[in-house]
Design a protein around this motif. Structure first.
Motif, PDB file in Angstrom:
ATOM      1  N   GLN A 191       0.827  -1.199   0.000  1.00  0.00           N
ATOM      2  CA  GLN A 191       0.000   0.000   0.000  1.00  0.00           C
ATOM      3  C   GLN A 191       0.871   1.262   0.000  1.00  0.00           C
ATOM      4  OE1 GLN A 191      -3.284   0.194  -0.405  1.00  0.00           O
ATOM      5  NE2 GLN A 191      -3.134   2.433  -0.400  1.00  0.00           N
ATOM      6  N   ASP A 192       1.998   1.212   0.723  1.00  0.00           N
ATOM      7  CA  ASP A 192       2.919   2.355   0.751  1.00  0.00           C
ATOM      8  C   ASP A 192       3.411   2.677  -0.661  1.00  0.00           C
ATOM      9  OD1 ASP A 192       2.777   2.664   3.485  1.00  0.00           O
ATOM     10  OD2 ASP A 192       4.454   1.318   3.874  1.00  0.00           O
ATOM     11  N   TYR A 193       3.785   1.641  -1.426  1.00  0.00           N
ATOM     12  CA  TYR A 193       4.309   1.872  -2.771  1.00  0.00           C
ATOM     13  C   TYR A 193       3.206   2.324  -3.729  1.00  0.00           C
ATOM     14  CZ  TYR A 193       8.440  -0.424  -0.932  1.00  0.00           C
ATOM     15  OH  TYR A 193       9.537  -0.746  -0.171  1.00  0.00           O
ATOM     16  N   MET A 194       1.981   1.867  -3.495  1.00  0.00           N
ATOM     17  CA  MET A 194       0.858   2.350  -4.299  1.00  0.00           C
ATOM     18  C   MET A 194       0.613   3.832  -4.017  1.00  0.00           C
ATOM     19  SD  MET A 194      -1.823  -0.857  -4.069  1.00  0.00           S
ATOM     20  CE  MET A 194      -3.101   0.008  -4.980  1.00  0.00           C
ATOM     21  N   GLU A 195       0.756   4.226  -2.746  1.00  0.00           N
ATOM     22  CA  GLU A 195       0.615   5.635  -2.382  1.00  0.00           C
ATOM     23  C   GLU A 195       1.734   6.454  -3.016  1.00  0.00           C
ATOM     24  OE1 GLU A 195      -1.650   7.235   0.501  1.00  0.00           O
ATOM     25  OE2 GLU A 195      -2.669   5.930  -0.924  1.00  0.00           O
ATOM     26  N   LEU A 196       2.948   5.902  -3.020  1.00  0.00           N
ATOM     27  CA  LEU A 196       4.111   6.598  -3.583  1.00  0.00           C
ATOM     28  C   LEU A 196       3.915   6.895  -5.065  1.00  0.00           C
ATOM     29  CD1 LEU A 196       7.007   7.566  -2.878  1.00  0.00           C
ATOM     30  CD2 LEU A 196       7.828   5.336  -3.646  1.00  0.00           C
ATOM     31  N   ASP A 197       3.121   6.076  -5.724  1.00  0.00           N
ATOM     32  CA  ASP A 197       2.879   6.246  -7.157  1.00  0.00           C
ATOM     33  C   ASP A 197       2.096   7.526  -7.448  1.00  0.00           C
ATOM     34  OD1 ASP A 197       3.420   5.094  -9.686  1.00  0.00           O
ATOM     35  OD2 ASP A 197       1.333   4.467  -9.869  1.00  0.00           O
ATOM     36  N   LYS A 198       1.550   8.163  -6.410  1.00  0.00           N
ATOM     37  CA  LYS A 198       0.833   9.423  -6.605  1.00  0.00           C
ATOM     38  C   LYS A 198       1.787  10.573  -6.923  1.00  0.00           C
ATOM     39  CE  LYS A 198      -2.912   8.126  -3.449  1.00  0.00           C
ATOM     40  NZ  LYS A 198      -3.570   8.400  -2.138  1.00  0.00           N
ATOM     41  N   VAL A 199       3.083  10.365  -6.648  1.00  0.00           N
ATOM     42  CA  VAL A 199       4.101  11.372  -6.958  1.00  0.00           C
ATOM     43  C   VAL A 199       4.749  10.991  -8.283  1.00  0.00           C
ATOM     44  CG1 VAL A 199       6.211  12.498  -6.164  1.00  0.00           C
ATOM     45  CG2 VAL A 199       4.517  11.717  -4.505  1.00  0.00           C
ATOM     46  N   HIS A 200       4.897  11.945  -9.194  1.00  0.00           N
ATOM     47  CA  HIS A 200       5.363  11.631 -10.540  1.00  0.00           C
ATOM     48  C   HIS A 200       6.822  12.041 -10.786  1.00  0.00           C
ATOM     49  CE1 HIS A 200       1.198  10.691 -11.395  1.00  0.00           C
ATOM     50  NE2 HIS A 200       0.849  11.883 -10.934  1.00  0.00           N
ATOM     51  N   ASP A 201       7.275  13.123 -10.195  1.00  0.00           N
ATOM     52  CA  ASP A 201       8.636  13.592 -10.411  1.00  0.00           C
ATOM     53  C   ASP A 201       9.638  12.622  -9.763  1.00  0.00           C
ATOM     54  OD1 ASP A 201      10.999  15.438  -9.003  1.00  0.00           O
ATOM     55  OD2 ASP A 201      10.544  15.991 -11.077  1.00  0.00           O
ATOM     56  N   PRO A 202      10.609  12.064 -10.533  1.00  0.00           N
ATOM     57  CA  PRO A 202      11.543  11.057  -9.994  1.00  0.00           C
ATOM     58  C   PRO A 202      12.331  11.554  -8.784  1.00  0.00           C
ATOM     59  CG  PRO A 202      11.662  11.109 -12.391  1.00  0.00           C
ATOM     60  CD  PRO A 202      10.820  12.286 -11.982  1.00  0.00           C
ATOM     61  N   GLU A 203      12.794  12.807  -8.827  1.00  0.00           N
ATOM     62  CA  GLU A 203      13.584  13.337  -7.715  1.00  0.00           C
ATOM     63  C   GLU A 203      12.738  13.436  -6.449  1.00  0.00           C
ATOM     64  OE1 GLU A 203      16.193  17.341  -6.588  1.00  0.00           O
ATOM     65  OE2 GLU A 203      15.631  16.950  -8.666  1.00  0.00           O
ATOM     66  N   LEU A 204      11.520  13.958  -6.595  1.00  0.00           N
ATOM     67  CA  LEU A 204      10.616  14.049  -5.452  1.00  0.00           C
ATOM     68  C   LEU A 204      10.250  12.660  -4.941  1.00  0.00           C
ATOM     69  CD1 LEU A 204       7.987  16.850  -6.234  1.00  0.00           C
ATOM     70  CD2 LEU A 204       9.547  16.744  -4.284  1.00  0.00           C
ATOM     71  N   LYS A 205      10.032  11.749  -5.882  1.00  0.00           N
ATOM     72  CA  LYS A 205       9.625  10.393  -5.527  1.00  0.00           C
ATOM     73  C   LYS A 205      10.699   9.712  -4.682  1.00  0.00           C
ATOM     74  CE  LYS A 205       6.702   7.106  -7.944  1.00  0.00           C
ATOM     75  NZ  LYS A 205       6.174   6.750  -9.275  1.00  0.00           N
ATOM     76  N   ASN A 206      11.980   9.877  -5.079  1.00  0.00           N
ATOM     77  CA  ASN A 206      13.070   9.282  -4.313  1.00  0.00           C
ATOM     78  C   ASN A 206      13.201   9.927  -2.939  1.00  0.00           C
ATOM     79  OD1 ASN A 206      14.413   7.142  -5.770  1.00  0.00           O
ATOM     80  ND2 ASN A 206      14.941   8.651  -7.315  1.00  0.00           N
ATOM     81  N   LYS A 207      12.910  11.227  -2.847  1.00  0.00           N
ATOM     82  CA  LYS A 207      12.969  11.911  -1.559  1.00  0.00           C
ATOM     83  C   LYS A 207      11.913  11.347  -0.615  1.00  0.00           C
ATOM     84  CE  LYS A 207      12.785  16.514   0.543  1.00  0.00           C
ATOM     85  NZ  LYS A 207      12.572  17.959   0.302  1.00  0.00           N
ATOM     86  N   VAL A 208      10.691  11.152  -1.142  1.00  0.00           N
ATOM     87  CA  VAL A 208       9.621  10.583  -0.320  1.00  0.00           C
ATOM     88  C   VAL A 208       9.929   9.133   0.018  1.00  0.00           C
ATOM     89  CG1 VAL A 208       7.147  10.073  -0.202  1.00  0.00           C
ATOM     90  CG2 VAL A 208       7.923  12.159  -1.332  1.00  0.00           C
ATOM     91  N   LEU A 209      10.582   8.428  -0.909  1.00  0.00           N
ATOM     92  CA  LEU A 209      10.940   7.022  -0.687  1.00  0.00           C
ATOM     93  C   LEU A 209      11.775   6.856   0.573  1.00  0.00           C
ATOM     94  CD1 LEU A 209      10.982   4.087  -1.749  1.00  0.00           C
ATOM     95  CD2 LEU A 209      12.982   4.699  -3.111  1.00  0.00           C
ATOM     96  N   ASP A 210      12.607   7.860   0.887  1.00  0.00           N
ATOM     97  CA  ASP A 210      13.443   7.791   2.089  1.00  0.00           C
ATOM     98  C   ASP A 210      12.614   7.759   3.367  1.00  0.00           C
ATOM     99  OD1 ASP A 210      15.858   7.743   0.754  1.00  0.00           O
ATOM    100  OD2 ASP A 210      16.074   9.920   0.724  1.00  0.00           O
ATOM    101  N   THR A 211      11.337   8.134   3.287  1.00  0.00           N
ATOM    102  CA  THR A 211      10.495   8.157   4.490  1.00  0.00           C
ATOM    103  C   THR A 211       9.487   7.017   4.527  1.00  0.00           C
ATOM    104  OG1 THR A 211       8.767   9.582   3.532  1.00  0.00           O
ATOM    105  CG2 THR A 211      10.678  10.680   4.511  1.00  0.00           C
ATOM    106  N   VAL A 212       9.424   6.204   3.455  1.00  0.00           N
ATOM    107  CA  VAL A 212       8.499   5.066   3.449  1.00  0.00           C
ATOM    108  C   VAL A 212       8.851   4.130   4.600  1.00  0.00           C
ATOM    109  CG1 VAL A 212       7.779   3.015   2.187  1.00  0.00           C
ATOM    110  CG2 VAL A 212       8.035   5.168   0.978  1.00  0.00           C
ATOM    111  N   GLY A 213       7.831   3.734   5.353  1.00  0.00           N
ATOM    112  CA  GLY A 213       8.074   2.867   6.505  1.00  0.00           C
ATOM    113  C   GLY A 213       8.369   3.634   7.776  1.00  0.00           C
TER     114      GLY A 213
END
Length: 479
Positions: A191-213
């Motif tokens: 579900q976290d990764y499905m939520e992450l898919d709401k962000v489209h910009d790769p740089e922003l996406k990787n920044k948010v990825l650091d906070t997943v979990g």
């Protein structure tokens, strides 16, 4: 029926393209094999991918250690070579590794012939059916199948995953691999990764990825979505402004007079950018802000000093207006986080004590607002209300479907939260600045909101770092 044969373990090799990279802890499986042997055969194919040294030996090439370029070229070539000797595992990588640790000399196998595409497809399906693959390993497996010519529809049929899931998984490969692995280690969910898919910009996406979990994920996800929304808004306004205005960064030696700002927060459905009537004779400039674009004009020479003072005052006012809107955005985002926590809260027997304590604190005034927010309560309990709904109507709605003990526990929680969550509660306020001669926004303590957070934490809520910074007054927006 395929013939079962026993093959020496030293002649069996792991598959180089096995989607599962980490075989996990083999301790229990090794102990079981030592005690009872291999209870389920392996599936193998004839031959194996040559190792680097095997290939060198086969070619009888001497490799000089200092010749790194040659070493890499030889290694790349070796990886593409196939030896007819030995066997390669298709199904049973963990059993093979455990058997070798248990010092078995041979294992039962079924030998089959498969194309490379069929090999990968079989390994992928086998691991997915057993839920042995991480999300990233699934994504890599899907991509390999696509590289071998399979369509998304074909992969869906073979793997049992939907086409949309496969496409979402493959998109994850655009993320930083190490960051992704770190998020998996933190216990990230699908579900976290499905939520992450709401962000489209790769740089922003990787920044948010650091906070997943982590407790910061939902807050950073919403911030990233706001950032993308603001960027899209700015690009749309620039397309309308740049035909008649210059970039303010190039306005060296020019006194600029503030004209107006086009921002997300002051843009209405019927808003439009207005081209100044004197744009053909007066030079106009624009500056990109965090949430919009500001317009300036070149001031006449005799009015430069006056224009400069007025510009500074106007810019200070505009900056405070933007700060106000940013504070409102942050406050609303955090309110949504709190409400989402209550909306998803599962009342159990072990949590009933905390639920009752939360409700008691609200009724005793520890985090009491100005009354029950009926709209919020209706949202939490899926009630249909309108402007004519009275408190008596709400009571009747709550009684209509009495439900279980735990449903009543949730109703109690929802009512208490709808009373405690007050839109007037926030960690900022407006004060008059004598030096600047304008109203400015500063941090303030809010005991009721802090009490609400304390009560929510009693239920298991985790404050994000930004929420804590707002509470403590250490958020960058107050500097």
């Amino acid at each position: 029926m395929a013939e079962l044969v026993y093959i020496e373990t030293k002649k069996i090799y792991p598959h180089p393209d096995n989607p599962r990279k980490d075989l996990g802890d083999l301790t229990e499986l090794t102990a079981s094999i030592k005690a009872s042997g291999i209870l389920q055969n392996l599936t193998v194919i004839p031959g194996h991918a040559m190792t680097h040294m095997e290939w060198l030996k086969a070619k009888k090439w001497a490799l000089l250690e200092e010749d790194e370029g040659k070493a890499q070229a030889l290694e790349d070539a070796a990886n593409s070579q196939w030896s007819p000797d030995g066997y390669t595992v298709i199904i049973g990588h963990r059993r093979l590794a455990a058997a070798k640790e248990a010092e078995l000399t041979e294992v039962p196998c079924v030998v089959t012939e498969l194309s490379r595409k069929e090999q990968l497809q079989t390994m992928l399906t086998e691991n997915m059916q057993r839920s042995d693959l991480t999300v990233y390993e699934q994504a890599e497996g899907f991509q390999m199948m696509l590289d071998l010519g399979s369509t998304v529809e074909e992969i869906a049929t073979e793997s049992g995953f939907s086409t949309s899931t496969i496409r979402r998984r493959v998109k994850l490969l655009a993320l930083d691999k190490e960051r992704f692995k770190a998020s998996e280690a933190r216990g990230a969910t699908l579900q976290d990764y499905m939520e992450l898919d709401k962000v489209h910009d790769p740089e922003l996406k990787n920044k948010v990825l650091d906070t997943v979990g982590t407790a910061n994920f939902q807050n950073e996800l919403r911030k990233a979505q706001e950032t993308e929304k603001n960027k899209a808004f700015i690009q749309a306004r620039l397309a309308e402004i740049t035909p008649w205005a210059e970039n303010g960064k190039d306005a060296t030696g020019v006194t600029l007079g503030y004209v107006k700002s086009y921002c997300v927060w002051n843009w209405k459905a019927d808003s439009k950018v207005e081209r100044p009537k004197d744009a053909d004779t007066v030079r106009y400039y624009y500056r990109e802000e965090r949430d919009g674009v500001s317009i300036y004009r070149a001031a006449p020479a005799d009015l430069e000093e006056k224009a400069d003072r007025e510009r500074q005052k106007q810019e200070a006012r505009a900056a405070e207006k933007r700060r106000e809107k940013r504070l409102d955005e942050i406050d609303q985002r955090h309110r949504e986080l709190r409400t989402a926590f209550i909306r998803d809260f599962q009342v159990t027997e072990s949590k009933m004590g905390a639920v009752c304590a939360f409700a008691s604190n609200a009724m005793l005034g520890a985090s009491w607002g100005w009354g029950v927010d009926s709209d919020l309560l209706a949202d939490l309990l899926h009630l249909e209300i309108d402007d004519n709904t009275t408190a008596a109507d709400l009571k009747e709605m709550l009684q209509d479907d009495q439900g279980s003990f735990f449903l009543w526990g949730y109703k109690l929680l929802a009512v208490a939260y709808a009373a405690a969550e007050d839109e007037q509660n926030c960690y900022y306020e407006r004060r008059w600045d004598n030096r600047k001669q304008i109203w400015v926004w500063q941090h303030k303590e809010d005991r009721e909101l802090t009490n609400l957070y304390n009560d929510l934490e009693m239920l298991g809520y985790e404050m994000s770092d930004e929420e804590k910074a707002m509470r403590d007054g250490t958020h960058g927006i107050f500097r």
